[in-house]
Design an enzyme around this catalytic site. Structure first.
Site, mmCIF file in Angstrom:
data_model
loop_
_atom_site.group_PDB
_atom_site.id
_atom_site.type_symbol
_atom_site.label_atom_id
_atom_site.label_comp_id
_atom_site.label_asym_id
_atom_site.label_seq_id
_atom_site.Cartn_x
_atom_site.Cartn_y
_atom_site.Cartn_z
ATOM 1 N N ALA A 139 -27.319 -14.444 2.002
ATOM 2 C CA ALA A 139 -27.763 -13.625 3.136
ATOM 3 C C ALA A 139 -28.838 -14.311 3.983
ATOM 4 O O ALA A 139 -29.007 -13.972 5.162
ATOM 5 C CB ALA A 139 -28.271 -12.276 2.630
ATOM 6 N N PRO A 175 -29.576 -16.524 -2.643
ATOM 7 C CA PRO A 175 -29.741 -15.248 -3.340
ATOM 8 C C PRO A 175 -28.432 -14.571 -3.741
ATOM 9 O O PRO A 175 -27.465 -14.581 -2.982
ATOM 10 C CB PRO A 175 -30.499 -14.372 -2.332
ATOM 11 C CG PRO A 175 -30.345 -15.050 -1.020
ATOM 12 C CD PRO A 175 -30.193 -16.507 -1.308
ATOM 13 N N ASN A 176 -28.458 -14.028 -4.929
ATOM 14 C CA ASN A 176 -27.378 -13.228 -5.519
ATOM 15 C C ASN A 176 -26.170 -14.047 -5.972
ATOM 16 O O ASN A 176 -25.248 -13.510 -6.588
ATOM 17 C CB ASN A 176 -26.928 -12.101 -4.553
ATOM 18 C CG ASN A 176 -28.083 -11.190 -4.191
ATOM 19 O OD1 ASN A 176 -28.741 -10.662 -5.092
ATOM 20 N ND2 ASN A 176 -28.373 -11.040 -2.921
ATOM 21 N N TYR A 198 -15.925 -11.937 -4.064
ATOM 22 C CA TYR A 198 -16.413 -13.244 -4.510
ATOM 23 C C TYR A 198 -15.670 -13.825 -5.716
ATOM 24 O O TYR A 198 -15.980 -14.941 -6.145
ATOM 25 C CB TYR A 198 -17.917 -13.149 -4.802
ATOM 26 C CG TYR A 198 -18.731 -12.773 -3.585
ATOM 27 C CD1 TYR A 198 -18.804 -13.619 -2.479
ATOM 28 C CD2 TYR A 198 -19.404 -11.550 -3.507
ATOM 29 C CE1 TYR A 198 -19.526 -13.269 -1.341
ATOM 30 C CE2 TYR A 198 -20.133 -11.196 -2.370
ATOM 31 C CZ TYR A 198 -20.186 -12.058 -1.302
ATOM 32 O OH TYR A 198 -20.898 -11.714 -0.183
ATOM 33 N N ARG A 239 -20.595 -10.032 -9.594
ATOM 34 C CA ARG A 239 -20.910 -9.358 -8.344
ATOM 35 C C ARG A 239 -19.653 -9.146 -7.491
ATOM 36 O O ARG A 239 -18.895 -10.092 -7.288
ATOM 37 C CB ARG A 239 -21.871 -10.288 -7.611
ATOM 38 C CG ARG A 239 -22.124 -9.974 -6.183
ATOM 39 C CD ARG A 239 -22.765 -11.168 -5.482
ATOM 40 N NE ARG A 239 -23.223 -10.749 -4.171
ATOM 41 C CZ ARG A 239 -23.535 -11.572 -3.182
ATOM 42 N NH1 ARG A 239 -23.444 -12.878 -3.340
ATOM 43 N NH2 ARG A 239 -23.927 -11.108 -2.035
ATOM 44 N N ARG A 287 -15.957 -9.835 8.111
ATOM 45 C CA ARG A 287 -16.830 -8.843 7.485
ATOM 46 C C ARG A 287 -17.774 -8.218 8.534
ATOM 47 O O ARG A 287 -17.516 -8.295 9.721
ATOM 48 C CB ARG A 287 -17.567 -9.504 6.318
ATOM 49 C CG ARG A 287 -16.599 -10.068 5.272
ATOM 50 C CD ARG A 287 -17.310 -10.705 4.114
ATOM 51 N NE ARG A 287 -18.121 -9.744 3.383
ATOM 52 C CZ ARG A 287 -19.043 -10.075 2.479
ATOM 53 N NH1 ARG A 287 -19.259 -11.346 2.201
ATOM 54 N NH2 ARG A 287 -19.737 -9.148 1.857
ATOM 55 N N GLU A 303 -22.803 -26.129 5.529
ATOM 56 C CA GLU A 303 -22.964 -24.700 5.201
ATOM 57 C C GLU A 303 -21.635 -24.177 4.677
ATOM 58 O O GLU A 303 -20.593 -24.388 5.317
ATOM 59 C CB GLU A 303 -23.365 -23.943 6.478
ATOM 60 C CG GLU A 303 -23.408 -22.430 6.295
ATOM 61 C CD GLU A 303 -23.718 -21.687 7.595
ATOM 62 O OE1 GLU A 303 -24.481 -22.190 8.435
ATOM 63 O OE2 GLU A 303 -23.160 -20.582 7.766
ATOM 64 N N HIS A 313 -19.444 -20.787 2.754
ATOM 65 C CA HIS A 313 -19.375 -19.387 2.331
ATOM 66 C C HIS A 313 -18.087 -19.167 1.560
ATOM 67 O O HIS A 313 -17.038 -19.697 1.944
ATOM 68 C CB HIS A 313 -19.422 -18.445 3.532
ATOM 69 C CG HIS A 313 -20.676 -18.607 4.310
ATOM 70 N ND1 HIS A 313 -21.879 -18.125 3.868
ATOM 71 C CD2 HIS A 313 -20.926 -19.261 5.462
ATOM 72 C CE1 HIS A 313 -22.817 -18.469 4.728
ATOM 73 N NE2 HIS A 313 -22.274 -19.163 5.703
ATOM 74 N N ASN A 371 -24.806 -22.864 0.173
ATOM 75 C CA ASN A 371 -24.479 -21.468 0.462
ATOM 76 C C ASN A 371 -25.793 -20.708 0.373
ATOM 77 O O ASN A 371 -26.283 -20.426 -0.717
ATOM 78 C CB ASN A 371 -23.466 -20.931 -0.549
ATOM 79 C CG ASN A 371 -23.021 -19.519 -0.201
ATOM 80 O OD1 ASN A 371 -23.600 -18.864 0.661
ATOM 81 N ND2 ASN A 371 -21.978 -19.050 -0.882
HETATM 82 C C1 DQA Z 1 -21.860 -15.412 1.433
HETATM 83 C C2 DQA Z 1 -21.739 -14.488 2.659
HETATM 84 C C3 DQA Z 1 -23.079 -13.857 2.989
HETATM 85 O O1 DQA Z 1 -22.945 -13.012 4.118
HETATM 86 C C4 DQA Z 1 -23.562 -13.025 1.819
HETATM 87 O O2 DQA Z 1 -24.833 -12.487 2.097
HETATM 88 C C5 DQA Z 1 -23.572 -13.790 0.536
HETATM 89 C C6 DQA Z 1 -22.464 -14.684 0.244
HETATM 90 C C7 DQA Z 1 -20.499 -15.993 0.990
HETATM 91 O O3 DQA Z 1 -20.504 -16.947 0.231
HETATM 92 O O4 DQA Z 1 -19.449 -15.467 1.369
HETATM 93 O O5 DQA Z 1 -24.455 -13.624 -0.306
HETATM 94 O O6 DQA Z 1 -22.690 -16.498 1.780
#
Ligand code: DQA
Length: 139
Positions: A74, A9-10, A22, A17, A104, A95, A97, A71
């Site tokens: 959240a 998501p996102n 990011y 964003r 954070r 995994e 990020h 990735n």
């Molecule tokens: C993320 C870190 C997550 O906590 C966050 O919700 C994201 C992006 C990252 O790539 O740093 O959407 O996965």
């Protein structure tokens, strides 16, 4: 070699964003660079904002691909269902990020997925995906 990249998501809003966290690049731009750098690897890409669709994709490719770089956004911090899907498939999952989640908010410090993954890479910007992909080349 077939590698599936999955964004949750996102992450469709990369480049738009929260740029200070990011970065400025869209994922499409980054993906084109990655494919150019590894022409011998089949790199497939999937993004969804929907938890069940991410699970469906893991089921679809998780018995035929060589690796998944995921990735989960959240959902990393909340999803037992994605953790179960990762555990259920044969294909190993890394995994990743973009941000260093440990720098954070505290709720980002715990991953529901990490224990089912081969490894975790965080904090290298978009380069986290390349590092994840490279781990499959060396294994
Ligand atoms: C993320 C870190 C997550 O906590 C966050 O919700 C994201 C992006 C990252 O790539 O740093 O959407 O996965």
């Amino acid at each position: 070699m077939k590698i599936q990249i999955i964004n949750g998501p996102n992450l469709n809003l990369l480049g738009v964003r929260e740029k200070s966290i990011y970065g400025n690049s869209s994922f499409d731009t980054y993906l084109a660079e990655l494919r150019q750098r590894y022409p011998a690897i089949q790199i497939e890409y999937y993004q969804s904002n929907v938890e069940g669709e991410l699970i469906n994709k893991l089921h679809e490719i998780g018995f035929s691909f060589d690796g998944v770089v995921m990735n989960a956004g959240a959902y990393t911090h909340t999803s037992v269902a994605i953790a179960d899907a990762i555990a259920a498939i044969n294909t190993p999952v890394i995994e990743v990020h973009i941000s260093n989640v440990y720098k954070r908010e505290e709720f980002r410090h715990h991953s529901m997925l990490a224990a089912s993954c081969r490894g975790v890479i965080a904090g290298f910007g978009l380069d986290s995906y390349r590092l994840g992909l490279e781990s499959f080349l060396n294994s």
